[in-house]
Scaffold this motif. Structure first.
Motif, short mmCIF file in Angstrom:
data_model
loop_
_atom_site.label_atom_id
_atom_site.label_comp_id
_atom_site.label_asym_id
_atom_site.label_seq_id
_atom_site.Cartn_x
_atom_site.Cartn_y
_atom_site.Cartn_z
N THR A 227 0.85 -1.01 0.02
CA THR A 227 0.01 -0.12 0.12
C THR A 227 0.74 1.40 -0.08
O THR A 227 0.25 2.29 -0.51
CB THR A 227 -1.15 0.03 1.09
N SER A 228 2.08 1.27 0.31
CA SER A 228 3.06 2.28 0.12
C SER A 228 3.11 2.85 -1.33
O SER A 228 3.46 4.05 -1.59
CB SER A 228 4.45 2.04 0.54
N ARG A 229 2.56 1.96 -2.32
CA ARG A 229 2.69 2.28 -3.84
C ARG A 229 1.64 2.88 -4.17
O ARG A 229 1.48 3.53 -5.40
CB ARG A 229 2.91 1.21 -4.52
N MET A 230 0.57 3.48 -3.35
CA MET A 230 -0.45 4.17 -3.57
C MET A 230 -0.03 5.67 -3.90
O MET A 230 0.80 6.15 -3.44
CB MET A 230 -1.41 4.49 -2.35
N ILE A 231 -0.75 6.10 -5.08
CA ILE A 231 -0.45 7.69 -5.23
C ILE A 231 -1.24 8.38 -4.12
O ILE A 231 -0.53 9.42 -3.52
CB ILE A 231 -1.39 7.81 -6.64
N PHE A 232 -2.46 8.30 -3.63
CA PHE A 232 -3.31 8.87 -2.66
C PHE A 232 -3.28 7.91 -1.58
O PHE A 232 -4.12 6.80 -1.68
CB PHE A 232 -4.52 9.49 -3.03
N GLY A 233 -2.93 8.02 -0.29
CA GLY A 233 -3.07 7.32 0.73
C GLY A 233 -4.62 7.47 1.45
O GLY A 233 -5.31 8.30 0.84
N VAL A 234 -4.61 6.66 2.45
CA VAL A 234 -6.13 6.36 3.17
C VAL A 234 -6.47 7.98 3.57
O VAL A 234 -7.60 8.32 3.35
CB VAL A 234 -6.23 5.45 4.30
N ALA A 235 -5.56 8.83 4.22
CA ALA A 235 -5.90 9.89 4.86
C ALA A 235 -6.25 11.14 3.75
O ALA A 235 -7.06 11.66 3.72
CB ALA A 235 -4.77 10.53 5.70
N ASP A 236 -5.40 10.78 2.50
CA ASP A 236 -5.85 12.00 1.30
C ASP A 236 -7.07 11.76 0.94
O ASP A 236 -8.05 12.37 0.48
CB ASP A 236 -4.93 11.68 0.25
N ILE A 237 -7.41 10.24 0.81
CA ILE A 237 -8.72 10.00 0.05
C ILE A 237 -9.81 10.11 0.92
O ILE A 237 -10.96 10.79 0.46
CB ILE A 237 -8.67 8.35 -0.06
N THR A 238 -9.58 9.97 2.36
CA THR A 238 -10.92 10.26 3.12
C THR A 238 -11.06 11.79 3.12
O THR A 238 -12.11 12.26 3.02
CB THR A 238 -10.29 9.74 4.63
N LEU A 239 -10.03 12.58 3.27
CA LEU A 239 -10.02 14.02 3.27
C LEU A 239 -10.82 14.52 1.96
O LEU A 239 -11.62 15.37 2.00
CB LEU A 239 -8.63 14.50 3.41
N HIS A 240 -10.32 14.01 0.84
CA HIS A 240 -10.85 14.52 -0.45
C HIS A 240 -12.32 14.03 -0.33
O HIS A 240 -13.36 14.95 -0.66
CB HIS A 240 -10.20 13.71 -1.56
N LEU A 241 -12.60 12.79 -0.14
CA LEU A 241 -14.38 12.39 -0.19
C LEU A 241 -15.00 13.31 0.75
O LEU A 241 -16.16 13.83 0.49
CB LEU A 241 -14.53 11.13 0.18
N ALA A 242 -14.44 13.53 1.84
CA ALA A 242 -15.27 14.24 2.95
C ALA A 242 -15.52 15.87 2.47
O ALA A 242 -16.39 16.19 3.25
CB ALA A 242 -14.57 13.94 4.27
N GLY A 243 -14.52 16.26 1.70
CA GLY A 243 -14.89 17.81 1.38
C GLY A 243 -16.02 17.49 0.23
O GLY A 243 -16.53 18.87 0.03
N MET A 244 -16.53 16.57 -0.37
CA MET A 244 -17.85 16.57 -1.04
C MET A 244 -18.96 16.10 -0.30
O MET A 244 -20.16 16.62 -0.64
CB MET A 244 -17.57 15.61 -2.24
N MET A 245 -18.87 14.88 0.42
CA MET A 245 -20.01 14.44 1.03
C MET A 245 -19.56 13.88 2.51
O MET A 245 -18.56 13.90 2.85
CB MET A 245 -20.24 13.21 0.50
N THR A 246 -20.83 13.91 3.26
CA THR A 246 -20.44 13.35 4.58
C THR A 246 -20.32 11.90 4.59
O THR A 246 -21.38 11.01 4.28
CB THR A 246 -21.47 13.62 5.69
N LEU A 247 -19.10 11.44 5.13
CA LEU A 247 -19.03 10.01 5.51
C LEU A 247 -19.67 9.76 6.59
O LEU A 247 -19.64 10.35 7.73
CB LEU A 247 -17.37 9.73 5.36
N GLU A 248 -20.05 8.38 6.73
CA GLU A 248 -20.95 8.07 7.74
C GLU A 248 -20.54 6.67 8.29
O GLU A 248 -19.90 5.86 7.49
CB GLU A 248 -22.42 7.91 7.26
N PRO A 249 -20.62 6.27 9.63
CA PRO A 249 -20.39 5.02 9.93
C PRO A 249 -20.92 3.72 9.33
O PRO A 249 -21.90 3.80 8.88
CB PRO A 249 -20.81 5.11 11.70
#
Length: 292
Positions: A227-249
């Motif tokens: 997973t170190s080979r990802m272009i966007f890591g989990v933090a970047d992905i989560t932040l990007h998506l949360a800027g558009m929509m509310t992520l929910e449990p």
């Protein structure tokens, strides 16, 4: 601290949330006692409470538990509000798919709930697709509401991690219309997102960007990366998506696949009836499905 994982399945005929402690499986009610939630959606809806409580109770487990091989697994979360997938997120995969330059932000699409499938479930190959492909992926499970305007570390919104096979019908890449790839036709089929069998709480994953990931078809390794080979890591992905929509449990995010998919091979390879596919993510477990 005793590590544990969460899943859903049948032990002795009854469907319930399950807890894997060590190498033994326990019904959630055996760990939490009377009044325990009857589904993992409820656990993740109050994750701050249950994360601490489960860690405490699992350290005191004395019951012998069951063999994981005796479980008939279901998808860990039956009805997530959102299934979000990220594409073109590993450098070498971009190259094999001729996807062009590094994307400026995570490239996403969404799936219907009927795309979910469980560990051990037979996946029916669609009659209308002949180029069905595999994709090993790290899955992210959200543990609190996190959306536009929310601050703080995006990884604090992550409850845990799981294993995903992002199955793809490449027919709609090979013959793409002038308007571009039809992502619904490529990704939206029933059972095209096997997930599980376990969700590993984030507290037991030291670094989601340092996990080995591997996929094999009939025992032959096709994908092997990290997973170190990802272009966007989990933090970047989560932040990007949360800027558009509310992520929910309970929301599930598939974070992209490394190189080695069938479409990128020469000659190309696709799944056929009888193929057994296994996906392993380091520390999280192995997801296996037979295609029929």
């Amino acid at each position: 601290m005793v590590a544990y994982k969460l899943g859903t399945g049948r032990l002795g005929g009854s469907l319930s949330p399950l807890v894997l402690v060590g190498m033994r499986v326990h019904p959630l009610a055996e760990i939490l006692g009377e009044g325990a939630p009857t589904d993992l959606e409820s656990i993740f809806a109050d994750w701050a409470k249950y994360d601490e409580l489960l860690a405490e109770r699992c350290a005191r487990v004395v019951a012998p538990g069951a063999d994981p091989a005796d479980v008939s697994y279901c998808t860990p979360i039956a009805n997530p509000r959102k299934l979000i997938c990220i594409g073109t997120n590993y450098r070498e995969h971009n190259q094999e798919m001729a996807a062009g330059e590094r994307p400026e932000f995570p490239y996403g699409f969404m799936r219907p709930q009927v795309a979910l499938a469980a560990h051990g479930e037979e996946i029916r190959l669609p009659a209308r697709a002949s180029m069905v492909d595999w994709e090993a992926e790290l899955g992210v499970v959200i543990g609190r509401r996190y959306g536009p305007g929310d601050g703080g570390d995006p990884l604090q919104a992550v409850a845990g991690y799981t294993v995903i096979n992002d199955v793809s019908a490449r027919d709609w890449i090979a013959s793409r219309p002038s308007v571009g790839i039809d992502w619904v036709m490529q990704k939206g089929w029933n059972q095209f997102q096997p997930t599980g069998p376990w969700i590993t709480p984030a507290r037991f994953v030291d670094d989601p960007q340092s996990l080995g990931i591997e996929l094999a078809v009939n025992g032959v390794v096709k994908q092997k990366s990290n997973t170190s080979r990802m272009i966007f890591g989990v933090a970047d992905i989560t932040l990007h998506l949360a800027g558009m929509m509310t992520l929910e449990p309970g929301d599930i995010i598939a974070t992209g696949t490394p190189a080695g998919v069938g479409y990128g091979r020469n000659p190309r390879e696709f799944l056929k009836a009888g193929d057994q596919v296994s996906v392993t993510v380091e520390g999280l477990g192995t997801l296996c499905n037979r295609f029929v």
